[in-house]
Design a protein around this motif. Structure first.
Motif, PDB file in Angstrom:
ATOM      1  N   UNK A 195       0.789  -1.146   0.074  1.00  0.00           N
ATOM      2  CA  UNK A 195      -0.004  -0.011  -0.124  1.00  0.00           C
ATOM      3  C   UNK A 195       0.762   1.255  -0.041  1.00  0.00           C
ATOM      4  N   UNK A 196       0.318   2.215  -0.815  1.00  0.00           N
ATOM      5  CA  UNK A 196       1.264   3.352  -0.982  1.00  0.00           C
ATOM      6  C   UNK A 196       0.189   4.587  -0.565  1.00  0.00           C
ATOM      7  N   UNK A 197       0.465   5.128   0.434  1.00  0.00           N
ATOM      8  CA  UNK A 197      -0.176   6.532   1.101  1.00  0.00           C
ATOM      9  C   UNK A 197       0.365   7.746   0.546  1.00  0.00           C
ATOM     10  N   UNK A 228      -6.796   2.469  -6.236  1.00  0.00           N
ATOM     11  CA  UNK A 228      -6.622   3.536  -5.497  1.00  0.00           C
ATOM     12  C   UNK A 228      -7.882   4.260  -4.980  1.00  0.00           C
ATOM     13  N   UNK A 229      -7.634   4.230  -3.475  1.00  0.00           N
ATOM     14  CA  UNK A 229      -8.794   4.798  -2.579  1.00  0.00           C
ATOM     15  C   UNK A 229      -8.700   6.448  -2.344  1.00  0.00           C
ATOM     16  N   UNK A 230      -9.586   7.210  -2.835  1.00  0.00           N
ATOM     17  CA  UNK A 230      -9.459   8.495  -2.542  1.00  0.00           C
ATOM     18  C   UNK A 230     -10.687   8.697  -1.384  1.00  0.00           C
ATOM     19  N   UNK A 242      -8.659  13.674   4.225  1.00  0.00           N
ATOM     20  CA  UNK A 242      -8.781  12.910   3.061  1.00  0.00           C
ATOM     21  C   UNK A 242      -7.239  12.374   2.606  1.00  0.00           C
ATOM     22  N   UNK A 243      -7.306  11.076   2.279  1.00  0.00           N
ATOM     23  CA  UNK A 243      -6.134  10.177   1.923  1.00  0.00           C
ATOM     24  C   UNK A 243      -5.987   9.817   0.670  1.00  0.00           C
ATOM     25  N   UNK A 244      -5.106   9.510  -0.083  1.00  0.00           N
ATOM     26  CA  UNK A 244      -4.815   8.954  -1.526  1.00  0.00           C
ATOM     27  C   UNK A 244      -4.187   7.687  -1.035  1.00  0.00           C
TER      28      UNK A 244
END
Length: 298
Positions: A195-197, A228-230, A242-244
């Protein structure tokens, strides 16, 4: 002295309207045997003048990278928009800065380009001043797709709505977000994929909350498909930040500290809260299969 052909504009998104300016700049520079360049600002002038935040499509770093990577122009003059710049007259901007300091021999601007103190400079005045100074000048007309003018304002709205496929048509490339990977909680995906935050850069707008088919590019040019979850990750995170968070497919390794460029291709679904981590992981696996199918079919 390095003589330049300079494209003028803010270039948010580096879209197909900008492409017409950048291609003309490169052509003219090649014809003259001088350096193609872009003159832009580090932050939106409107924000400085009004004090009202202006969310943007890209960070300054992504604007610089897109101009070089897509159009081959490495010389990007990223000037600070400060009080001195804000109060410079349009005439001095051309004479003292562009021609004097930056050695412009030819300028390229869009049909609606405004510049100088209180936006008093117009394309017509620019052409007249260039003629007076013996500089070349091109004013590029508007670019339209399906009867709609290509503009940063319109593309910002598409991205805010999550319409990244339509944004792609107007940009001429996928919507792009680059950043250094930081530690996230990673609870929902770490057992499935690395996972890349990515932090959202200052002033850059987030695509509509949801899950997207993306591709993650490493600094060496290699890439992996990703999901990718935004959003706020409601299943694992009670906060509102808010995270990506990108889950890289077919990759093993530690991503922390690496710089990744994410390109957004399709919105898969809304962000939703799951009753358990197992349910979340099952959905991520399904999203991963959808991403693989997308890249196989496209």
């Amino acid at each position: 002295m390095k003589e330049r052909v300079i494209a003028l504009g803010f270039f948010d998104g580096v879209h197909l309207g900008h492409a017409a300016l950048l291609r003309r700049t490169a052509e003219e520079a090649a014809r003259r045997g001088c350096t193609p360049a872009v003159f832009t600002f580090d932050r939106p002038p409107k924000e400085v003048v009004t004090g009202i935040p202006c969310p943007l499509i890209n960070s300054p770093e992504d604007r610089r990278d897109l101009v070089w990577r897509l159009y081959g122009i490495r010389d990007v003059i990223m000037a600070p928009f400060d009080r001195e710049m804000m109060t410079t007259s349009w005439s001095d901007f051309v004479t003292e800065l562009l021609a004097g300091r930056w050695h412009a021999v030819h300028l390229v601007a869009g049909h609606d380009h405004r510049f100088g103190h209180k936006n008093a400079g117009t394309p017509e005045l620019l052409k007249a001043k260039c003629a007076e100074l013996g500089l070349g000048c091109d004013i590029i007309p508007a670019v339209e797709i399906d009867g709609a003018a290509v503009s940063s304002t319109y593309i910002r709205r598409l991205i805010e709505l999550g319409q990244v496929e339509r944004a792609h048509r107007f940009l001429g490339h996928p919507h792009t977000l680059t950043g250094a990977v930081r530690h996230g909680r990673g609870l929902g995906s770490s057992r499935l994929f690395p996972t890349a935050n990515l932090p959202l850069p200052p002033r850059v707008l987030a695509p509509s909350h949801g899950v997207y088919v993306t591709r993650a590019y490493f600094e060496d040019g290699t890439s992996r498909p990703a999901v990718t979850n935004v959003g706020t990750r409601p299943t694992v995170n009670s906060g509102a930040d808010v995270t990506v968070e990108a889950c890289l497919l077919d990759f093993q390794g530690d991503l922390y500290g690496k710089t990744l460029r994410l390109e957004f291709f399709r919105r898969l679904r809304d962000e939703i809260r799951f009753d358990s981590l197992e349910a979340l992981r099952a959905q991520i696996a399904a999203d991963a299969e959808a991403a693989r199918r997308y890249f196989q079919e496209e």
